[in-house]
Design a protein around this motif. Structure first.
Motif, mmCIF file in Angstrom:
data_model
loop_
_atom_site.group_PDB
_atom_site.id
_atom_site.type_symbol
_atom_site.label_atom_id
_atom_site.label_comp_id
_atom_site.label_asym_id
_atom_site.label_seq_id
_atom_site.Cartn_x
_atom_site.Cartn_y
_atom_site.Cartn_z
ATOM 1 N N ALA A 175 6.088 -0.498 0.044
ATOM 2 C CA ALA A 175 6.500 -1.215 1.376
ATOM 3 C C ALA A 175 7.853 -0.352 1.648
ATOM 4 C CB ALA A 175 6.433 -2.486 0.963
ATOM 5 N N GLY A 176 7.794 0.054 2.927
ATOM 6 C CA GLY A 176 8.959 0.544 3.381
ATOM 7 C C GLY A 176 8.966 2.037 3.322
ATOM 8 N N CYS A 183 -3.093 -0.512 2.971
ATOM 9 C CA CYS A 183 -4.034 -1.171 3.875
ATOM 10 C C CYS A 183 -4.759 -2.092 2.714
ATOM 11 C CB CYS A 183 -5.108 -0.327 4.472
ATOM 12 S SG CYS A 183 -4.597 0.823 5.604
ATOM 13 N N SER A 184 -4.707 -3.379 2.840
ATOM 14 C CA SER A 184 -5.114 -4.171 1.738
ATOM 15 C C SER A 184 -5.988 -5.398 2.556
ATOM 16 C CB SER A 184 -4.082 -4.880 1.072
ATOM 17 O OG SER A 184 -4.435 -5.880 0.153
ATOM 18 N N SER A 185 -7.305 -5.512 1.969
ATOM 19 C CA SER A 185 -8.009 -6.818 2.371
ATOM 20 C C SER A 185 -7.999 -7.948 1.054
ATOM 21 C CB SER A 185 -9.346 -6.437 2.807
ATOM 22 O OG SER A 185 -10.168 -5.970 1.708
ATOM 23 N N ALA A 200 6.559 -4.464 5.855
ATOM 24 C CA ALA A 200 7.000 -3.266 6.438
ATOM 25 C C ALA A 200 6.014 -2.690 7.454
ATOM 26 C CB ALA A 200 7.442 -2.390 5.453
ATOM 27 N N SER A 201 6.584 -1.913 8.200
ATOM 28 C CA SER A 201 5.585 -1.308 9.169
ATOM 29 C C SER A 201 4.432 -0.537 8.472
ATOM 30 C CB SER A 201 6.157 -0.347 10.218
ATOM 31 O OG SER A 201 6.852 0.706 9.627
ATOM 32 N N ASN A 202 4.630 0.024 7.356
ATOM 33 C CA ASN A 202 3.348 0.943 6.830
ATOM 34 C C ASN A 202 2.653 0.086 5.755
ATOM 35 O OD1 ASN A 202 5.641 0.372 4.609
ATOM 36 N ND2 ASN A 202 4.771 1.758 3.305
#
Length: 307
Positions: A175-176, A183-185, A200-202
């Motif tokens: 993160a960051g 990407c996580s489901s 975070a944006s990523n």
């Protein structure tokens, strides 16, 4: 070139006691299924090496490595958390599992294989920078991502996780970091109980309600993952491939089928072809109903083999 298939007998020597769902038989039934379906004949077998400390220290702190070494018993079991135990072979198995991801990245990035599947255990996506848990010790997929960034000059790597549980360890590590798109489901009411707010944006999260079925997953992937992946244009895709969202797996309650795993793999392959020359490294995570695991992973692997 053939899809690389990485595994090692050491990965079956790690055990966490009788009746534990994360058991050595997971690899045996998967291997047997791929053999019966003729998929192993279409793959190049590679022995998973042991990961080096240098490779681990890109994503884990030295204190965690020392703690795990100290925890490893000469016989019997030591307990890491309520659900995660260590035996005399755990550390070696974990090193093989992380080493498989490194070797797979080398094979794919050097053009020796178009893509790769790592049939390894213990899984890794709950392993954080400074601790393990949730059946995990080293974050195999994260180690592979870091190796691609450090050694192969890759600028953008997508780490995609479709396990029924959120990969909180991967999030803790990446993160960051704008070089990695995570990407996580996952089923939102399960361990590790992650909400829908990305840190975070990523990080792109797609939490799914229980009993929502494969249709909800396909909609979430189409609305959230695929646009983010298209914008990011990864040069390599690394997959944390968990198969415990299957309707026969009592670890979760999402109700997916083999066709859902085939579909999501096809979508990721399409992105890999668009921006990454088809390069995919897939690492086994969850999946605890043995028959469902074998069939679902088989559907996933078939897409890679036929790419």
């Amino acid at each position: 070139m053939l899809t690389a298939y990485l595994t090692h007998p050491d990965c079956e020597r790690h055990q966490m006691g009788p009746d534990h769902p994360e058991c050595p038989e997971r690899l045996a039934v998967l291997n047997d299924h791929l053999l019966i379906k003729g998929l192993l004949d279409c793959m190049q077998a590679e022995e998973a090496p042991e990961v080096t400390d240098e490779q681990l220290l890109r994503v884990h702190c030295g204190l965690w490595l020392a703690q795990l070494q100290a925890l490893s018993p000469a016989s019997g079991y030591a307990r890491l958390d309520a659900d995660t135990l260590v035996n005399a072979y755990t550390l070696r198995a974990a090193r093989r599992a992380a080493g498989a991801a490194v070797r797979a990245v080398d094979l794919v990035m050097s053009g020796q294989a178009p893509n790769a599947f790592c049939a390894v255990r213990p899984p890794g996506h709950h392993a954080k920078r400074s601790t393990g848990g949730g059946f995990c010790f080293f974050n195999n997929a994260a180690v592979g991502v870091a190796h691609a960034l450090a050694v192969h000059g890759v600028q953008r790597v997508a780490l995609v996780d479709f396990d029924v549980h959120h990969g909180d360890g991967s999030e803790d590590i990446w993160a960051g970091d704008d070089r990695v798109l995570l990407c996580s489901s996952y089923q939102h009411d399960l361990y590790p109980f992650r909400d829908a707010a990305p840190p975070a944006s990523n990080v792109v999260l797609a939490p799914l309600p229980a009993r929502s079925g494969g249709g909800a997953m396909r909609e979430a992937v189409s609305q959230h993952w695929l646009p983010a992946l298209q914008r990011f244009e990864p040069e390599l895709l690394v997959i944390s491939a968990g198969f415990d969202a299957h309707r026969e797996d009592d670890m979760g309650n999402l109700g997916w089928s083999e066709s859902d795993y085939q579909w999501v793999t096809e979508q990721l392959l399409q992105q890999a072809r668009a921006s990454a020359r088809g390069r995919i490294v897939s690492c086994l995570e969850g999946g605890y109903s043995l028959s469902a695991l074998a069939r679902s992973a088989g559907a996933h692997v078939r897409v890679l083999v036929e790419a």
